[in-house]
Each structure stands twice: as structure tokens, then as C-alpha cells.
Design a protein around this motif. Structure first.
Motif, mmCIF file in Angstrom:
data_model
loop_
_atom_site.group_PDB
_atom_site.id
_atom_site.type_symbol
_atom_site.label_atom_id
_atom_site.label_comp_id
_atom_site.label_asym_id
_atom_site.label_seq_id
_atom_site.Cartn_x
_atom_site.Cartn_y
_atom_site.Cartn_z
ATOM 1 N N VAL A 7 -1.666 0.906 49.082
ATOM 2 C CA VAL A 7 -0.741 1.891 48.527
ATOM 3 C C VAL A 7 -1.100 3.287 49.008
ATOM 4 O O VAL A 7 -0.230 4.064 49.413
ATOM 5 C CB VAL A 7 -0.748 1.834 46.976
ATOM 6 C CG1 VAL A 7 0.059 2.969 46.399
ATOM 7 C CG2 VAL A 7 -0.217 0.507 46.503
ATOM 8 N N SER A 11 1.317 5.824 51.100
ATOM 9 C CA SER A 11 1.901 6.774 50.154
ATOM 10 C C SER A 11 2.116 8.147 50.766
ATOM 11 O O SER A 11 1.307 8.641 51.538
ATOM 12 C CB SER A 11 0.988 6.918 48.935
ATOM 13 O OG SER A 11 1.512 7.884 48.070
ATOM 14 N N ILE A 15 1.516 8.085 43.097
ATOM 15 C CA ILE A 15 1.567 6.640 42.936
ATOM 16 C C ILE A 15 1.704 6.342 41.447
ATOM 17 O O ILE A 15 1.005 6.910 40.617
ATOM 18 C CB ILE A 15 0.288 5.987 43.495
ATOM 19 C CG1 ILE A 15 0.196 6.264 44.988
ATOM 20 C CG2 ILE A 15 0.271 4.489 43.211
ATOM 21 C CD1 ILE A 15 -1.112 5.891 45.603
ATOM 22 N N LYS A 24 1.687 -1.251 41.876
ATOM 23 C CA LYS A 24 1.471 0.166 42.120
ATOM 24 C C LYS A 24 2.183 0.573 43.405
ATOM 25 O O LYS A 24 1.906 0.020 44.462
ATOM 26 C CB LYS A 24 -0.023 0.459 42.244
ATOM 27 C CG LYS A 24 -0.780 0.208 40.950
ATOM 28 C CD LYS A 24 -2.260 0.137 41.192
ATOM 29 C CE LYS A 24 -3.022 -0.184 39.944
ATOM 30 N NZ LYS A 24 -2.701 -1.478 39.349
ATOM 31 N N ASP A 26 4.758 3.973 45.387
ATOM 32 C CA ASP A 26 5.130 5.383 45.424
ATOM 33 C C ASP A 26 6.162 5.661 44.332
ATOM 34 O O ASP A 26 7.096 4.888 44.133
ATOM 35 C CB ASP A 26 5.709 5.702 46.808
ATOM 36 C CG ASP A 26 5.733 7.168 47.099
ATOM 37 O OD1 ASP A 26 6.607 7.850 46.530
ATOM 38 O OD2 ASP A 26 4.880 7.635 47.861
#
Length: 102
Positions: A7, A11, A15, A24, A26
């Protein structure tokens, strides 16, 4: 389930965790939900005041969050039910626009 390192690498902004599936991602890919006078209200522009819960724009995630009673915990409210909210109607409208973009 997505790992934090995956992530973070992808990203471009904050988050957040979906209260339904707990994935999890953006924040720009999630729908923010707030409680206005005890009623769950969608906040697609992420601008309404108050504590927010984050949700994928899928009915499955809304159902999971309802079964887990996740909205009450995330919003720090005694009882909130997604069935009595505007969120389900909002998700239905979003789904209709995706299926029929005209």
C-alpha cells in the motif's frame, strides 16, 4: 488482504482501512461515511464535519461492516445500522452509474 508495504509503495495520499473488508487502500478509492443526527450519511467529497468511517463502494463491504457492527466502533456511537441509512441508496446509485454510464 493487502500488506502495508504494498500500500505504501503505491500510495499517493492518505491510507485508510475499509470498515467492511478491512483492506488498507488509498483514501481516494473509499467512500467516507459520517453520522449526521445518528443517521449514516455518505460523504463522497470527504468534507462533512465529524468522525468518519471509510468503506469501499460495494454493497458487500457495507453488509460486512453491518454484521461486524463496525460503524458504531469506527464512529464511536452506541448503535448505528447501515440498513436505516442513506449509504445503501448511495451505493445503489453508484452501481447503476457504473453499469449504465449514459
Amino acid at each position: 488482504m493487502t500488506s502495508w508495504t504494498d500500500v505504501l509503495e503505491k500510495s499517493t495520499g492518505p491510507i485508510r482501512t475499509c470498515v467492511g473488508c478491512r483492506d488498507k487502500v488509498d483514501a481516494s478509492t473509499l467512500l467516507r461515511v459520517v453520522a449526521v443526527a445518528g443517521v449514516l450519511t455518505p460523504d463522497p467529497r470527504h468534507r462533512l464535519p465529524g468522525r468518519g468511517a471509510w468503506l469501499h463502494s460495494r454493497v458487500e463491504c457495507l453488509d460486512l461492516a453491518g454484521r461486524r457492527r463496525a460503524f458504531g466502533r469506527a464512529l464511536r456511537l452506541a448503535s448505528v445500522t447501515p440498513e436505516s441509512s442513506e449509504v445503501r441508496e448511495f451505493l445503489a446509485r453508484v452501481h447503476r452509474k457504473q453499469v449504465d454510464p449514459s
